[in-house]
Design a protein around this motif. Structure first.
Motif: not given
Length: 898
Positions: A791-808
């Motif tokens: 079994i493999n599982a992953d959870i990810s949260y990847a928003p763009y910040l500062r008007g799309g200039d940054d990404r977390m």
């Protein structure tokens, strides 16, 4: 190794010299391509000059650069799942900046073919490739590897459905071991430097050099037919999109290692140096060796063990990509070290009655140094033609010191000092081309020459006897093999030539045909040096680390220590394999929603091994076979989102070189004794797959379910036989075997930027061994290394910040591997099984603007313990025979892109 390094220096000199002669085009268009609503960069979007084949592809940040002559043009911007954007009357000057915003489309768009070719690192582009592929495939791109904190290809393939990695890096696919799979680099075969494994160690390929990994578990006749598990193709990066120069650094370490006492073996030079023994000391007559070894220290190392404090691990990489008109250039290089302590581990052996036969506790101190470099040239001409050249070099060096404390089968209390150094290397050159004539004819050709090496220079062992009453140590003198050195050397060269032709007829139909030639050669030799210490005055020994006062060259020179060389004709062999292959297949659409791919391949393979038997008589073992391998792949598309696939094929499993020659062989000192079998034959397999796929039109959501069945006829199995009172491993064709199971995979965007991924497999394997001759306890069992579930599982949260200039990006990645046979039970004992293993990794990264990115990775958050238990039928119990804890690892790093 010297030849490889010399070649690399000459190549880089010519490479940089050639760059000076190229000039860029006069006009430049650059800018970004983003989603109009979300502002997300559209990595892989194409921009094309209307009426020409000139174009380029947007990079990870959506940026593009297009080199054209000055003038006025119409530009067409496309991306899968978005409406085309056409902008007319674009005036191109010396440096023009234009930004594009695309709107989603309700239908998947046909991809545009451009001169620059698409960048297959993006997950969305790879999903479209998967959806449109003729045969069932699974893939993982550089972007997904980065999101999951994957540092090399071995870690990547373990995240794919139905794949796990067993001991010594052996790949297990659908329960089938290493011999049932194959690995290619950019579509061409690559040799393995490990004589016991068919596949090259996948951790040789760092993710920084990899564009994508493509896995096919069904057979198509354009590939060699020697796989029933998986065909794993490693695609190295090529330069597309905007020019760049990047520098990255990482620092980290294992929690149970950092700042602790760390023990190192004495080495001549750094881990960059292999340090093999001069061949003249092996080739000279024995009498001459006895004199020479007293005159000169031929090894250059001692048995001393040094102690230092474990500092953090460091790694770094440099990347550079630039376009010179139609020429694209990519250079990438990375290096890093790792340290790990396995503390308070143990290993036991039991009798059939459950009594402990021997037991050793051990501490292991492992140092790794890895280096990899990639150079790529891509030249595009005419409308769609291109030439590619790539050079890939990798070297993994592993230095391990192990201290052991326990008792042997005679009840003698012992302490041991073991030093092992192993270096794997690969140097691979590839040249390929793609050409099109009109709308119907297409030619693809490729050639490669690769050199792999496996060196084990100066493996050392010293065994000490411990007085249980006083605790004092003395040298263990039993049969003059307790203090010794071992040297092993393997070199393998492989040359491949491949030609494929495609002819289009009708709207979608294609005819493919082609031929391949492959030649592989191998040279192996090993030698042992045993220390006769009978004449050595009994030294006072305080610990196992400081040995220079008695195990020194002075005592060798004066005759107190006699070094005996063991280098017999049977300690070396030469092997060769030649393969000639031809294929033909057709992709036929009887109606638009049904694709029938049917083909046939013929392979003539001649294998031979030149060796010496136990009596030093020269022998030759040969295996020559010409076989036909048919394959049928059917794809039925239901609407725009669903597809049903069916595949059936016949494939082959061929014996490795050491498996077909009956000489006694050890890959390394202390490893299992192996004797090949001159009567071994190919095994043949029937493979059946049924698969359902569902893909989303709007995003990367998908669902897939697969049923598979494999009939293994005359499978090759590793078995044990008694020889001279001990167990020797050999190989036999078993009667039959089966492997079947179900695989499920899904990806779901729960809400914006929050995604869930899950895949799992359940499998059943069974093999029947010959009842006569073996000392194995059970003649019917599961395949060795096969876990019934993964079994493999992953959870990810990847928003763009500062008007799309940054990404977390924040991600949790989980894996569970079910129990599997680690070693087959013998002499009345049951199988030794590795127990279920759970691992959990955490990955966090932040991209700050267009230049900076930071990353924090924590692997094995659960600090899982690896455990092995053996069934003891006579007492109806399962006893723990080995356990160790690798430890939690953390790493922080940054990358700056110019």
């Amino acid at each position: 190794m010297y030849k490889q390094q010399n070649f690399l220096r000459h190549f880089l000199f010519l490479f940089f010299f050639s760059l000076l002669s190229f000039q860029a085009f006069c006009g430049v268009i650059k800018g970004t391509i983003v989603d109009k609503k979300t502002r997300e960069p559209l990595f892989g979007a194409t921009i094309q000059v209307a009426g020409t084949a000139f174009g380029t592809v947007a990079d990870r940040e959506g940026r593009y650069t297009l080199n054209v002559d000055t003038g006025t043009y119409t530009l067409i911007v496309k991306f899968v799942g978005y409406q085309d954007l056409i902008r007319e009357g674009v005036k191109v000057a010396e440096n023009q900046e234009i930004h594009f915003e695309l709107e989603p489309d309700t239908e998947t768009l046909d991809e545009v073919k451009v001169t620059a070719r698409k960048n297959l690192e993006n997950e969305r582009v790879l999903q479209v490739e998967r959806q449109n592929a003729t045969i069932a495939i699974e893939n993982m791109g550089a972007r997904e590897m980065s999101l999951k904190g994957i540092s090399n290809v071995e870690e990547g393939v373990k995240k794919i459905t139905g794949i796990s990695v067993a001991n010594a890096g052996q790949l297990i696919v659908r329960g089938l071991g290493d011999r049932y799979s194959t690995t290619t680099l950019n579509g061409l075969p690559i040799a393995s430097p490990n004589p016991d494994n068919k596949l090259i160690p996948l951790d040789l390929f760092p993710s920084a050099t990899v564009k994508n990994i493509t896995v096919s578990k069904v057979y198509a006749v354009q590939s060699f037919a020697d796989y029933s598990g998986a065909h794993i193709d490693i695609g190295t990066k090529v330069h597309t999109g905007e020019d760049f120069f990047s520098v990255g650094m990482n620092v980290g370490g294992v929690f149970n290692t950092l700042g602790k006492d760390f023990y190192y073996s004495d080495r001549e030079g750094s881990l960059l140096k292999t340090g093999n023994i001069d061949s003249k000391y092996l080739d000279m007559p024995y009498s001459s060796f006895e004199e020479k070894v007293k005159e000169k220290d031929i090894f250059g190392t001692s048995f001393v063990i040094e102690k230092k404090t474990a500092l953090p691990d460091f790694s770094g990489n440099v990347g550079w990509g630039k376009s010179f008109g139609k020429l694209n250039v990519l250079l990438s290089m990375g290096a890093g070290n790792e340290k790990q302590i396995l503390k308070d581990a143990f290993v036991k052996q039991f009798t059939a009655q459950g009594r402990v036969l021997n037991m050793f506790r051990y501490n292991s101190y492992i140092t790794k140094f890895k280096i990899a470099a990639l150079a790529g040239l891509s030249y595009t001409f005419r409308h769609s033609d291109y030439l590619n050249y790539s050079l890939f070099y990798a070297r993994n060096a592993i230095d391990e010191f192990m201290e052991r404390d326990g008792f042997d089968s005679e009840g003698v209390t012992l302490r041991g000092s073991n030093s092992v150094y192993h270096a794997y290397s690969l140097l691979n050159n590839q040249l390929s081309g793609h050409h099109e004539w009109g709308e119907r004819w297409e030619l693809n050709w490729a050639g490669s020459y690769g050199m792999t090496g496996s060196d084990e220079p100066d493996r050392r062992q010293v065994m000490f006897r411990k007085n249980e009453e006083t605790g004092k140590l003395s040298l263990f003198l039993l049969n003059q093999q307790e203090t010794m050195r071992y040297f092993g050397e393997l070199d393998e060269n492989e040359m491949v030539g491949d030609v494929k032709v495609a002819y289009r007829f009708g709207e979608k139909n294609r005819l493919h045909f082609g031929a391949t030639y492959k030649r592989k050669t191998r040279d192996f030799r090993c030698a042992s040096f045993y220390y006769n210490l009978d004449n050595l005055p009994s030294p006072e020994i305080f610990n196992i680390y400081d040995t220079d006062s008695y195990l020194n060259f002075e005592n060798v020179a004066n005759g107190n220590i006699l070094i005996k060389r063991s280098y017999q004709p049977r300690n070396r062999y030469k092997a060769e394999s030649k393969a000639y292959a031809a294929f033909a297949e057709v992709d036929f659409f009887p109606f638009p929603t049904l694709l029938i791919n049917i083909g046939v391949r013929y392979e003539q393979v001649n294998q031979s091994v030149d060796y010496f038997d136990d009596g030093s008589i020269k022998r030759k073992s040969e295996l020559k076979n010409g076989d036909i391998f048919p394959a049928l792949n059917i794809k039925y598309t239901i609407g725009e989102r669903n597809s049903l696939r069916f595949a059936v094929s016949r494939t082959v499993t061929r014996p490795a070189f050491v498996e077909m020659a009956p000489f006694l062989y050890r890959e390394s000192y202390g490893s299992a004794a192996i004797r090949g079998n001159a009567a071994i034959q190919n095994g043949y397999n029937i493979n059946v797959d049924l698969r359902y796929d569902l893909f989303s039109k709007k995003n990367n959501d998908m669902f897939s379910a697969t049923l598979y069945f494999k009939q293994l006829n005359d499978p090759i199995e590793r078995v044990q036989e008694a020889e001279g009172g001990s167990a020797v491993h050999t190989f036999r064709n078993s009667k039959n075997g089966i492997a079947m199971g179900v695989e499920v995979e899904m990806r779901k965007e729960v809400f914006k930027n929050f995604r869930l991924g899950l895949n799992g497999s359940y499998m059943y394997t069974d093999v029947k061994l010959p009842k006569d001759g073996g000392i194995y306890t059970d003649n019917q069992r599961a395949l060795q290394g096969a876990s019934p579930y993964l079994i493999n599982a992953d959870i990810s949260y990847a928003p763009y910040l500062r008007g799309g200039d940054d990404r977390m990006i924040l991600a949790l990645v989980y894996n569970v591997q079910g129990p599997r046979i680690h070693s087959v039970g013998i002499f009345g004992l049951g199988d030794n099984k590795q127990l279920t293993l759970h691992t959990l990794d955490w990955v966090g990264s932040y991209s700050l603007g267009h230049h900076w990115s930071f990353k924090l990775t924590v692997k094995d958050l659960l600090n899982s313990k690896v455990r092995f238990r053996q069934d003891v039928p006579q007492i109806n119990d399962k006893l723990e025979v080995e356990a160790f804890r690798p430890g939690t690892n953390a790493e922080i790093g940054f990358t700056y892109k110019f």
